[in-house]
Enzyme design. Structure first.
Site, PDB file in Angstrom:
ATOM      1  N   ALA A  27       0.863  -1.170   0.000  1.00 37.68           N
ATOM      2  CA  ALA A  27       0.000   0.000   0.000  1.00 37.68           C
ATOM      3  C   ALA A  27       0.908   1.231   0.000  1.00 37.68           C
ATOM      4  CB  ALA A  27      -0.881  -0.020   1.247  1.00 37.68           C
TER       5      ALA A  27
ATOM      6  N   GLY B 164       0.699  -4.885   0.955  1.00 41.81           N
ATOM      7  CA  GLY B 164      -0.492  -4.929   0.118  1.00 41.81           C
ATOM      8  C   GLY B 164      -0.242  -5.589  -1.231  1.00 41.81           C
TER       9      GLY B 164
ATOM     10  N   GLU C 116      -0.633  -9.154  -0.569  1.00 43.39           N
ATOM     11  CA  GLU C 116      -2.054  -9.368  -0.275  1.00 43.39           C
ATOM     12  C   GLU C 116      -2.903  -9.316  -1.546  1.00 43.39           C
ATOM     13  OE1 GLU C 116      -1.512  -6.238   2.694  1.00 43.39           O
ATOM     14  OE2 GLU C 116      -2.622  -7.501   4.091  1.00 43.39           O
TER      15      GLU C 116
ATOM     16  N   GLU D  74       4.848  -5.027   7.222  1.00 41.38           N
ATOM     17  CA  GLU D  74       4.154  -3.890   7.855  1.00 41.38           C
ATOM     18  C   GLU D  74       4.628  -3.625   9.272  1.00 41.38           C
ATOM     19  OE1 GLU D  74       2.694  -6.322   6.104  1.00 41.38           O
ATOM     20  OE2 GLU D  74       1.082  -5.518   4.853  1.00 41.38           O
TER      21      GLU D  74
END
Ligand code: CAA
Length: 258
Positions: free
Chosen positions: A66, A109, A112, A132
């Site tokens: 992300a 992300g 993911e 993260e």
């Protein structure tokens, strides 16, 4: 045909190729990428000429997570209020099949997003991780849940709390990656795999996908019942009749999609 800011979309016969295209940010997933992905997947889903999609990144990065710069000034109220990662549920809701073709970094992300695909074909350069914790946070797009279901608690916990990366061989041994191919032919190989999938009867493909996904989300007896009922349901389709008659007549099936 691409009218997007952060992705490039092409059609290769019955295969839709979606390429993440933020090279300066290693394809970090910001709000614009999400908006573009939602639109591209919806267009793929709605286009009856398209039977399978491939989502890929660049040679260096599938996606490095992300977008940290976009998130850095957002507090709880903003993230919760905007349901910041919630839009990815719309990508996951795609009923038609899609493959993640991963080269380079698939972190946070990015890992993911790859795990939202039906399966992952990875280049020998691929690296997966949930780093993260190093930013003072944790996975937010499904990493703690999908990674644990894919590779088991020991390895998922290791990845999440150490933040280390898995190379492609470890990822394949652990069950995260389905096929490893040379980096030079990743996209070509993924399109080839997708074209084979796209050539099968579409209702059967969706049913197969729903069944395997049910194994992720239900207990064994409920999953077995779901499978049997859906199998029975497929027996009402024209393509089931065509598929079995074509086998007996030793010819290729001609699918109607009905
Ligand atoms: N968000 C925003 N920008 C990012 C980014 C990210 N996740 N990852 C890389 N970039 C940017 C860098 O800031 C840099 O931009 P500038 O040139 O403007 O400085 C550019 O991409 C190139 O990156 P690097 O110079 O860092 O490249 P490198 O080859 O030295 O390192 C890397 C590559 C190891 C992947 C490193 O970029 C990195 O560690 N990235 C962050 C990985 C990460 O922590 N991901 C998790 C994000 S949080 C998340 O995803 C939450 C969730 O669960 C949904």
């Amino acid at each position: 045909m691409s009218q997007f800011q952060t992705i490039i979309v092409e059609q290769h016969g019955a295969v839709t190729l979606i390429r993440l295209n933020r090279p300066d940010a290693l394809n970090a997933l910001n709000s614009q990428v999400l908006a573009d992905l939602i639109e591209a997947f919806a267009a793929y889903e709605a286009d009856a000429s398209q039977g399978c999609a491939v989502l890929t990144g660049s040679e260096k990065a599938f996606a490095a997570g992300a977008d940290i710069k976009e998130m850095s000034n957002r507090g709880f109220s903003e993230m919760f209020g905007e349901n910041y990662f919630g839009g990815f549920d719309r990508v996951v809701a795609t009923r038609k099949p899609w493959i993640a073709a991963v080269a380079g970094f698939a972190l946070g992300g990015g890992c993911e997003l790859a795990m939202m695909a039906d399966f992952i074909i990875a280049a020998d350069t691929a690296k997966f991780g949930q780093p993260e914790v190093k930013l003072g946070v944790a996975p937010g797009m499904g990493g703690s849940q999908r990674l644990t279901r894919a590779v088991g608690k020991a390895k998922a916990m290791d990845m999440c709390i150490s933040g280390r990366m898995m190379d492609v061989h470890e990822a394949e041994r652990a069950g995260l990656v389905s096929r490893i191919v040379p980096a030079a032919t990743l996209v070509e190989d993924a399109i080839k795999a997708a074209a084979e999938i796209a050539a099968y009867p579409p209702l059967a493909t969706i049913a197969n996908k729903e069944m395997v996904n049910a194994a992720f989300e239900t207990g064994l007896s409920a999953g077995l019942l779901f499978e049997r009922r859906l199998f029975n349901g497929l027996c009402a389709t024209a393509d089931k009749r065509e598929g079995m008659v074509a086998f007996v007549e030793k010819r290729k099936g001609a699918w109607s999609g009905k």
